[in-house]
Design a protein around this motif. Sequence first.
Motif, short mmCIF file in Angstrom:
data_model
loop_
_atom_site.label_atom_id
_atom_site.label_comp_id
_atom_site.label_asym_id
_atom_site.label_seq_id
_atom_site.Cartn_x
_atom_site.Cartn_y
_atom_site.Cartn_z
N ALA A 433 23.73 -13.33 3.90
CA ALA A 433 22.90 -12.51 3.02
C ALA A 433 22.29 -11.37 3.80
N THR A 434 22.83 -10.17 3.63
CA THR A 434 22.35 -9.01 4.37
C THR A 434 21.28 -8.25 3.61
N GLN A 435 20.96 -8.68 2.41
CA GLN A 435 19.92 -8.05 1.61
C GLN A 435 19.16 -9.11 0.84
N ALA A 436 18.10 -8.69 0.14
CA ALA A 436 17.32 -9.65 -0.62
C ALA A 436 18.19 -10.28 -1.70
N LEU A 437 18.05 -11.59 -1.86
CA LEU A 437 18.91 -12.32 -2.80
C LEU A 437 18.71 -11.85 -4.23
N MET A 438 17.53 -11.37 -4.57
CA MET A 438 17.27 -10.94 -5.93
C MET A 438 18.16 -9.77 -6.32
N ALA A 555 22.43 -21.44 2.51
CA ALA A 555 22.63 -21.23 3.95
C ALA A 555 21.54 -20.33 4.52
N ALA A 556 21.16 -19.28 3.79
CA ALA A 556 20.09 -18.39 4.27
C ALA A 556 18.78 -19.17 4.39
N LEU A 557 18.48 -20.00 3.40
CA LEU A 557 17.26 -20.82 3.44
C LEU A 557 17.29 -21.78 4.63
N ARG A 558 18.45 -22.37 4.87
CA ARG A 558 18.59 -23.30 5.99
C ARG A 558 18.32 -22.59 7.32
N ARG A 559 18.88 -21.38 7.48
CA ARG A 559 18.71 -20.67 8.74
C ARG A 559 17.24 -20.30 8.99
N VAL A 560 16.58 -19.80 7.96
CA VAL A 560 15.19 -19.38 8.14
C VAL A 560 14.30 -20.57 8.47
N VAL A 583 11.29 -18.16 -2.22
CA VAL A 583 10.78 -16.99 -2.93
C VAL A 583 10.79 -15.77 -2.00
N LEU A 584 10.43 -15.97 -0.74
CA LEU A 584 10.47 -14.85 0.21
C LEU A 584 11.88 -14.30 0.34
N LEU A 585 12.88 -15.18 0.34
CA LEU A 585 14.28 -14.74 0.48
C LEU A 585 14.76 -13.98 -0.75
#
Length: 1174
Positions: A433-438, A555-560, A583-585
């Motif tokens: 994810a190179t940008q905000a998921l929203m 995966a992005a949540l896991r990494r953070v 929510v931050l992601l």
Amino acid sequence: MWVNPEDVLLAGALWITERANPYFILQKRKGHGDGGGLTGLLVGTLDVVLDSSARVAPYRILYQTPDSLVYWIIAHGTSRKEITEHWEWLEHNLLQTLSIFENENDITTFVKGKVQGIIAEYNKNHDVKEDDDTDKFKEAIAKFRKLFGMPEEEKLVNYYSCSYWKGKVPRQGWLYLSINHLCFYSYLLGKEAKLVVRWADITQLEKSATLLLPDAIKVSTRTNEHVFSVFLNINETFKLAEQLANIAMRQLLDNKGFEQDRSLPKLKRKSPKKVSALKRDLDARAKSERYRALFRLPKDEKLDGHTDCTLWTPFNKMHILGQMFVSTNYICFTGKEECLCSLIIPLREVTIVEKADSSNVLPSPLSISTKNHMTFLFANLKDRDFLVQRISDFLQQTTSKSYIERELTGSLNSSDDESERQFNLNDNSVPTATQALMTMYRQRSPEEFNPKLAKEFLKEQAWKNHFTEYGQGVCMYRTEKTKELVLKGIPENMRGELWLLFSGAINEMDTHPGYYEDLVEKSMGKYNLATEEIERDLHRSLPEHPAFQNEMGIAALRRVLTAYAFRNPNIGYCQAMNIVTSVLLLYAKEEEAFWLLVALCERMLPDYYNTRVVGALVDQGVFEELAREYVPQLYDCMQDLGVISTISLSWFLTLFLSVMPFESAVVVVDCFFYEGIKVIFQLALSVLHANIHQLLGCKDDGEAMTVLGRYLDSVTNKDSTLPPIHHLHSLLTDNGDPHPEVDIFKLVRSSYEKFGSIRADVIEQMRFKQRLRVIQTIEDTTKRNVVRTIVTETAFTIDELEELYVLFKAEHLTSFYWGGSSNPTERHDPSLPYLEQYRIDVEQFKGLFVLLFPWANGAHSDPLAMRFFRLLDQNGDALINFREFINGLMKKLHTPDYRHYLKLWNQEAKPKLENTKEMPKLNQTQFIELCKTLYSMFSEDIAEQELYHATATVTSLLLEMGEVGKLFTCPGSNDHNQESKLETSQRTHMRDATDSKTTQEAGPDGPAMFQQREQEETFIPGGLEESKTRLCGLPPMQDIKLEDSSPKDTGTSSAMLISDDETKDDTSMSSYSVLSAGSHELDEKLQCEDIADDTVLVRSGSGPNSERSSSTSIDKDWAITFEQFLASVLTEQALVQYFEKPVDVAARIINAKNVRKVGRTLLSSSDYEISLSG
């Protein structure tokens, strides 16, 4: 000690001259020593009240020239011996020299120079470091250490004159505040009062005001309350006490001890203020904390200074009066009125700092330009030149740091290219994810172009216009207009950028390039408890949102989360972090979300997400206080229902994200990042206030939770352009009529109107009060759980266990304060199970051994303690927990009846159980170590001589048993039958000796020996590991008789202990020799020196081999069994009485609580009672 010469006008006032010569006078303070009478009492009282150094140094030497009325103090002493040494040195070395001088001024100059030279030489020889404390404060430190027995490691911060109220009588004296203790001392007319309280034991600290005591400080512990009043500056005293108590709570919470900042600028040499370097350090810390909180700066930023000034604001063409703050990396400004204007200028953004021309309209102006072409104009600056120099110095440091970072980044990139290492956040398994998921999962259909989108577009335009007028990025002017825009809602596509800006996370991200990628690389693939919990919660994080219904979002949540757990192992991972991070992601890029999480966990919500959610519990207490103040009619009802504690944790930990529809909750997050925790408190109070009538009618907590749940479910965001997301919490509410919709913007605005008066500094004050309560409650809970866990395993009562736990913890804390042989972090880990949280090392154990164990006598206490510690340290990590400590203590203080165990050895008819183990035999090396232990135990006992002779008899018997045992063992042969005969014969002999001994017992209960001996046997360092195992059973005995080989007469015994009284000295015990008169073979084999410091085993034979070392003379075939040892000991009444002597546990605990050991003080559970003497 010699002191820098100071002039004294009235040499005879309150002093008595004892010796005198033409140049020097030796004086003693009136009333010191015996026979002071009423004068002495009055003088002593004056010394304490007026803070005179004579209380600690009652002797002094004055210098005076014959024709002068001015005296100079050149030395003072705490004892007559010390001052006499100085006097004699003066007579022998200076008197003749002084008679040569003709000019009095020359004599004075010479004497002063000589004394200063002596002091300098002493400091050089004794490696005395020059400190920044004034002479007056050094005197206070000396008093503090002498009065309270504190070691040099205990640093005094400051001291204040005050009255202590004991009952209805005030006692005037001095309050000493050190890093770890609050102490009070008073001396009035011969009566002395002392109080010592550990900061870590304080449960409440508050300023109180009554008619009798308008300004007082009340200090509460678990057992007492102490009231101090009549302060010259109560606010300064109270703030310092708060700060020190906070440091103590931090030590209890996460082992962060206090380290003095040595980089502070030094005071002027002749500063009259009695301010210590530590006090200045703590003041600077407090200012830096307020500065960081005000401007949301990184945790390591230190304030350098601040000054009044004006700032030209181009948006309204005004000069705003305020303060400029300068620190290592930032220049900040805030208006006198908080909401007027604030500004943050990172030095990394600054390009030019220049002094503009002064004028009547603009005096002493300073212009600062930044990279984004903004110029800030400050004026009315005091000492502008000095300020510009400081800013230039910091700019130079910042430039150097940036250059080094660029060099490092460049070298890393080049090395990566050379090795063709490609870094991928996800191991190439899924897209990153190179940008905000929203932005990736925004679902819009053509029919959605409606008034909502138009309103969103207008919000974006409003913010763009704001950026044009007030600036964009970190250096933006933040005004009331900014706050208004935030309250109206941040546009969806600007949320990530503005969250970073308002939270201050942008600063940490910009100053740590590449940090997140490195963390991810290091943490991925690592498995621990935190990663297991993260994996379990990944799919529970906003499962209703499409971004987390596929592997990219997961995966992005896991990494953070994993990267943060790796960055901050003290927190690791806590439930609720997954919801907030998801929510931050949605609104920020992956790295941005990581730094937002750092800002949340480490600055904005301190201690919220540690293992015990201390921060959330603290804010729960704050919320209760606010509810009592702002909704008093509802407070009692909520307390009775127990609802506040339930709602506050779920609301605060997730910032309402778990209890409110998503599109509404993010508006709360917008306000939180802008104004901090006060928004959450305001909103929570508004929710209670809106439901006040329904809540007052609730009968139980379930009904109240339903009312609040339905209300929060109805909070809507009509401006949201997001597709409706089904709120999971709504599924948990009842099926009643839905609550009327509540607009989130109206709710937020209402919270500001009704409760906007809540100030951040008031919240911090409340947090301090609640933090004391919460952490002490956690400590009490830990103590109860530990005691409850082990109370069934011991013979101690619950009260005794609690007292012992307090002593155990106190020993840990004391060594934490004043140093120990191991790392405090290893000894205290709050994340471990209750029994493992506090552990002590061998040095700490020695302290408790002396206090609680009856064997701790004389010079042999330390070796015994070390052996006992090795026994208790079952896992070999050089630390023991409370359970291991209690088990060892119980074995000594609660010894069971030995005859129960004797029955096990007389079970001749019963076959040996398969799972039973025999106690291993004792070889010669181990037997020698056992002798050392016995001699050490008996040292300085009342019956010392009798015990030594009894030990000699037992030793002789055991030596002969080992020799006889060898006759049944053929060298080189492993014949099982032969060994069986030996063992059986020895057991039969043991049984005969035991039976003869037990028949001599007159009382119904025999001596309680077995448990004790089991300990002693396992003291042996060289012993087998199996020797720590309890004896469960023994092989059957056979009817094989062995001729009695025990000595018939002590006079002709084969081994004796002979007292060598002629070799005794003042410091050692008796010396003894074990003289072996047994077989020649034993004479040749056994020789061991230094059984104890004052005991040797020597071979009585002579010959060519008599000088062989003990290492080459150990007989490998010689051995005795545990049963033989016990039976032999039972033949000696002195030994039996020694081991079965009862120990008064309660008395030892009480003594341990109040004892003062040399070099340091072991404090009780909370404090010393006021001790009066006179």
